[in-house]
Design a protein around this motif. Structure first.
Motif, PDB file in Angstrom:
ATOM      1  N   PHE A   1      11.113   5.651  10.650  1.00  0.00           N
ATOM      2  CA  PHE A   1      10.593   7.004  10.880  1.00  0.00           C
ATOM      3  C   PHE A   1       9.931   7.611   9.640  1.00  0.00           C
ATOM      4  O   PHE A   1       9.677   8.810   9.612  1.00  0.00           O
ATOM      5  N   LEU A   2       9.645   6.783   8.618  1.00  0.00           N
ATOM      6  CA  LEU A   2       8.961   7.302   7.441  1.00  0.00           C
ATOM      7  C   LEU A   2       7.537   7.688   7.812  1.00  0.00           C
ATOM      8  O   LEU A   2       7.043   8.755   7.410  1.00  0.00           O
ATOM      9  N   VAL A   3       6.863   6.821   8.555  1.00  0.00           N
ATOM     10  CA  VAL A   3       5.530   7.134   9.072  1.00  0.00           C
ATOM     11  C   VAL A   3       5.529   6.926  10.582  1.00  0.00           C
ATOM     12  O   VAL A   3       6.374   6.213  11.124  1.00  0.00           O
ATOM     13  N   HIS A   4       4.590   7.577  11.256  1.00  0.00           N
ATOM     14  CA  HIS A   4       4.450   7.463  12.705  1.00  0.00           C
ATOM     15  C   HIS A   4       3.069   6.889  13.007  1.00  0.00           C
ATOM     16  O   HIS A   4       2.079   7.328  12.410  1.00  0.00           O
TER      17      HIS A   4
ATOM     18  N   LYS B   1       5.256  -1.891  10.780  1.00  0.00           N
ATOM     19  CA  LYS B   1       6.247  -1.699  11.842  1.00  0.00           C
ATOM     20  C   LYS B   1       7.586  -1.265  11.256  1.00  0.00           C
ATOM     21  O   LYS B   1       8.277  -0.393  11.799  1.00  0.00           O
ATOM     22  N   ALA B   2       7.956  -1.849  10.130  1.00  0.00           N
ATOM     23  CA  ALA B   2       9.224  -1.496   9.492  1.00  0.00           C
ATOM     24  C   ALA B   2       9.235  -0.041   9.030  1.00  0.00           C
ATOM     25  O   ALA B   2      10.254   0.655   9.144  1.00  0.00           O
ATOM     26  N   THR B   3       8.104   0.442   8.518  1.00  0.00           N
ATOM     27  CA  THR B   3       8.055   1.843   8.071  1.00  0.00           C
ATOM     28  C   THR B   3       8.124   2.813   9.241  1.00  0.00           C
ATOM     29  O   THR B   3       8.709   3.891   9.135  1.00  0.00           O
ATOM     30  N   THR B   4       7.545   2.417  10.378  1.00  0.00           N
ATOM     31  CA  THR B   4       7.615   3.293  11.551  1.00  0.00           C
ATOM     32  C   THR B   4       9.005   3.257  12.177  1.00  0.00           C
ATOM     33  O   THR B   4       9.489   4.270  12.687  1.00  0.00           O
TER      34      THR B   4
ATOM     35  N   LYS C   1      -7.857   4.871  29.171  1.00  0.00           N
ATOM     36  CA  LYS C   1      -6.914   3.807  28.848  1.00  0.00           C
ATOM     37  C   LYS C   1      -6.650   3.818  27.341  1.00  0.00           C
ATOM     38  O   LYS C   1      -7.457   4.322  26.543  1.00  0.00           O
ATOM     39  N   LEU C   2      -5.497   3.256  26.965  1.00  0.00           N
ATOM     40  CA  LEU C   2      -5.142   3.168  25.559  1.00  0.00           C
ATOM     41  C   LEU C   2      -5.950   2.052  24.898  1.00  0.00           C
ATOM     42  O   LEU C   2      -6.171   0.988  25.487  1.00  0.00           O
ATOM     43  N   LEU C   3      -6.370   2.305  23.657  1.00  0.00           N
ATOM     44  CA  LEU C   3      -7.071   1.293  22.877  1.00  0.00           C
ATOM     45  C   LEU C   3      -6.055   0.585  21.982  1.00  0.00           C
ATOM     46  O   LEU C   3      -5.078   1.175  21.532  1.00  0.00           O
ATOM     47  N   GLU C   4      -6.300  -0.686  21.701  1.00  0.00           N
ATOM     48  CA  GLU C   4      -5.268  -1.516  21.094  1.00  0.00           C
ATOM     49  C   GLU C   4      -5.426  -1.728  19.596  1.00  0.00           C
ATOM     50  O   GLU C   4      -4.695  -2.530  19.026  1.00  0.00           O
ATOM     51  N   ASN C   5      -6.350  -1.066  18.945  1.00  0.00           N
ATOM     52  CA  ASN C   5      -6.452  -1.236  17.496  1.00  0.00           C
ATOM     53  C   ASN C   5      -6.877   0.064  16.847  1.00  0.00           C
ATOM     54  O   ASN C   5      -7.164   1.056  17.504  1.00  0.00           O
ATOM     55  N   ASN C   6      -6.890   0.052  15.518  1.00  0.00           N
ATOM     56  CA  ASN C   6      -7.286   1.221  14.731  1.00  0.00           C
ATOM     57  C   ASN C   6      -6.421   2.454  15.033  1.00  0.00           C
ATOM     58  O   ASN C   6      -6.921   3.552  15.269  1.00  0.00           O
ATOM     59  N   ASP C   7      -5.096   2.254  15.032  1.00  0.00           N
ATOM     60  CA  ASP C   7      -4.187   3.392  15.168  1.00  0.00           C
ATOM     61  C   ASP C   7      -4.327   4.307  13.962  1.00  0.00           C
ATOM     62  O   ASP C   7      -4.812   3.909  12.897  1.00  0.00           O
ATOM     63  N   LYS C   8      -3.882   5.546  14.139  1.00  0.00           N
ATOM     64  CA  LYS C   8      -3.769   6.466  13.015  1.00  0.00           C
ATOM     65  C   LYS C   8      -2.301   6.583  12.615  1.00  0.00           C
ATOM     66  O   LYS C   8      -1.400   6.362  13.430  1.00  0.00           O
ATOM     67  N   TYR C   9      -2.074   6.945  11.360  1.00  0.00           N
ATOM     68  CA  TYR C   9      -0.709   7.055  10.856  1.00  0.00           C
ATOM     69  C   TYR C   9      -0.499   8.417  10.206  1.00  0.00           C
ATOM     70  O   TYR C   9      -1.368   8.920   9.480  1.00  0.00           O
ATOM     71  N   TYR C  10       0.663   9.001  10.481  1.00  0.00           N
ATOM     72  CA  TYR C  10       1.064  10.276   9.886  1.00  0.00           C
ATOM     73  C   TYR C  10       2.484  10.146   9.364  1.00  0.00           C
ATOM     74  O   TYR C  10       3.277   9.340   9.871  1.00  0.00           O
ATOM     75  N   PHE C  11       2.815  10.955   8.374  1.00  0.00           N
ATOM     76  CA  PHE C  11       4.162  10.916   7.804  1.00  0.00           C
ATOM     77  C   PHE C  11       5.092  11.832   8.590  1.00  0.00           C
ATOM     78  O   PHE C  11       4.676  12.873   9.110  1.00  0.00           O
ATOM     79  N   GLY C  12       6.364  11.438   8.635  1.00  0.00           N
ATOM     80  CA  GLY C  12       7.361  12.278   9.279  1.00  0.00           C
ATOM     81  C   GLY C  12       7.621  13.553   8.509  1.00  0.00           C
ATOM     82  O   GLY C  12       8.039  14.558   9.083  1.00  0.00           O
ATOM     83  N   ASP C  13       7.365  13.530   7.197  1.00  0.00           N
ATOM     84  CA  ASP C  13       7.543  14.722   6.366  1.00  0.00           C
ATOM     85  C   ASP C  13       6.425  14.765   5.333  1.00  0.00           C
ATOM     86  O   ASP C  13       6.223  13.790   4.595  1.00  0.00           O
ATOM     87  N   VAL C  14       5.708  15.887   5.257  1.00  0.00           N
ATOM     88  CA  VAL C  14       4.575  15.965   4.328  1.00  0.00           C
ATOM     89  C   VAL C  14       5.028  16.005   2.877  1.00  0.00           C
ATOM     90  O   VAL C  14       4.301  15.585   1.986  1.00  0.00           O
ATOM     91  N   GLY C  15       6.243  16.504   2.628  1.00  0.00           N
ATOM     92  CA  GLY C  15       6.752  16.507   1.259  1.00  0.00           C
ATOM     93  C   GLY C  15       6.916  15.101   0.726  1.00  0.00           C
ATOM     94  O   GLY C  15       6.539  14.800  -0.421  1.00  0.00           O
ATOM     95  N   LEU C  16       7.461  14.203   1.555  1.00  0.00           N
ATOM     96  CA  LEU C  16       7.594  12.809   1.137  1.00  0.00           C
ATOM     97  C   LEU C  16       6.234  12.161   0.972  1.00  0.00           C
ATOM     98  O   LEU C  16       6.016  11.378   0.045  1.00  0.00           O
ATOM     99  N   ARG C  17       5.314  12.495   1.863  1.00  0.00           N
ATOM    100  CA  ARG C  17       3.958  11.956   1.724  1.00  0.00           C
ATOM    101  C   ARG C  17       3.356  12.386   0.398  1.00  0.00           C
ATOM    102  O   ARG C  17       2.766  11.575  -0.324  1.00  0.00           O
TER     103      ARG C  17
END
Length: 403
Positions: free
Chosen positions: A259-262, A253-256, A273-289
């Motif tokens: 805005f480092l990751v989304h 949660k702190a990283t999101t 309906k929205l599912l409540e687990n197994n979210d995916k994560y992406y970086f705000g910038d691919v260079g930092l990733r």
């Protein structure tokens, strides 16, 4: 350094000026919020009836503004009677109880307030409490591919796209140039360390910093894969890192919030309906990733294409979820108002199995919303296959959705 305009964001800010609300530019550090702010400063200073008060909390010269009282005192000292006042504050969350100071001015018709911030939790919670909804957030991202070409004076070709995929879209890379990978690596390291220390460790009082860094690297390694606290905990246990699920969720949660990751939630297309687990994560910038993960890009290209497509859908102001329909997954379900599109992202579509996975999954969706596949497949231009549109990655990053 020459200021390069970002007209898309400037025009968004202009729409809300004079409306009696606080304009908040949010986003990860170093994505270009300051560029937008400085363009505002330059343009407004040219107006005879304007008084521009600019506070940059990234500069030590403003260290004396520590709290809301210091802020109010500074504004009062620099206000000019009879002029329209623009109060602009960069990294406003560095001022203690800043929202109390803003409340002193936000409802004055002769005053506009524009601030930037790099922590979503601090900004939204404090502003919502003190300003009763009288603010608007504009999310700022790093450079689009089109902006990247302009900032670095590049022609649109395979080499330029490769550099964008490798180094990302932080505007601060412009004075560094793109020819020395070590210089770029050092710049990205500095940005990452600043985000880590100022926006996560210090703000959230993180104690287990080594685990936090391992967690961020794990997310980078598994970008675009469904993640849960359980599978992260299992991996950490296998590497002799014993941590609780609560700590994992807290640090994620702190990283999101920085805005480092989304995190992108999953949406059940069958049950709507929205599912409540197994979210995916992406970086705000691919260079930092790429800096965080290290190694070569060749093995990561599929993930990076998916990350770039996600970033650009957000830039196009879509709300993005991951589609789930029984055993079939759709990379992105993107909505904007009443419009919905389905998007699959792929590196190369060169085998029948890949073609079936990308196009076939979309064919299984029975509704009539537009469906797209975005890839880097050579010689495969914009085309249709049974109503599904293929868009080359570079074209999508420059022009968005092509009908």
């Amino acid at each position: 350094m020459e200021l390069v305009s970002r007209p898309n964001y400037y025009s968004k800010v202009e729409k809300f000026l004079g409306k009696g609300i606080v304009i908040v530019l949010t986003g990860q550090r170093r994505v270009g919020k300051s560029y937008v702010m400085k363009e505002l400063v330059q343009r407004k200073k040219q107006l005879e009836d304007a008084c521009v008060i600019y506070i940059d909390k990234e500069k030590t010269s403003f260290d004396f503004i520590q709290n809301y009282k210091d802020l109010v005192n500074y504004v009062e000292e620099h206000k000019e009677t009879g002029k329209h006042i623009y109060i602009l504050i960069d990294e406003v969350q560095e001022i203690e109880e800043f929202e109390r100071g803003l409340r002193n001015y936000y409802d004055s018709p002769e005053i506009d307030i524009i601030v930037t911030g790099s922590n979503s939790d601090t900004l939204s919670s404090d502003l919502a409490t003190q300003l009763s909804g009288r603010y608007v957030e504009i999310f700022v991202q790093g450079l689009s591919y089109g902006e990247f070409l302009i900032f670095h004076n590049l022609e649109d070709n395979d080499d330029a796209l490769r550099k964008y995929i490798n180094y990302g879209g932080l505007p601060g890379l412009r004075p560094m140039g793109l020819d020395d990978p070590e210089v770029i690596r050092q710049y990205l390291q500095g940005v990452y360390n600043t985000i880590l220390v100022k926006d996560i460790v210090r703000r959230k009082k993180v104690r287990n910093v080594p685990f936090l860094e391992n967690l961020i690297k794990y997310v980078g390694d598994n970008m675009g894969k469904p993640l849960s606290a359980t599978n992260i905990q299992n991996y950490m246990t296998s590497t002799k890192n014993e941590v609780s699920k609560n700590l994992i969720l807290k640090y994620l949660k702190a990283t999101t919030e920085a805005f480092l990751v989304h995190n992108v939630t999953r949406y059940n297309l069958h049950g709507k309906k929205l599912l409540e687990n197994n979210d995916k994560y992406y970086f705000g910038d691919v260079g930092l990733r790429n800096f965080v993960v290290g190694g070569r890009r060749a093995n990561d290209i599929e993930k990076l294409v998916e990350n770039l497509v996600y970033q650009h859908l957000i830039r196009l102001e879509y709300k993005v979820t991951v589609g789930q329909m029984y055993a079939t997954e759709i990379d992105f379900v993107a909505t904007k108002g009443d419009d919905t599109i389905y998007v699959q992202a792929s590196y190369l579509i060169s085998e029948d199995a890949t073609f079936e996975r990308e196009f076939g999954n979309l064919q299984k969706i029975s509704d009539n919303y537009p469906k797209y596949v975005i890839s880097m497949t050579p010689f495969m231009d914009s085309s249709k296959y049974e109503g599904i549109i293929h868009i080359p990655l570079a074209e999508f990053l420059k022009k968005g959705i092509i009908d």
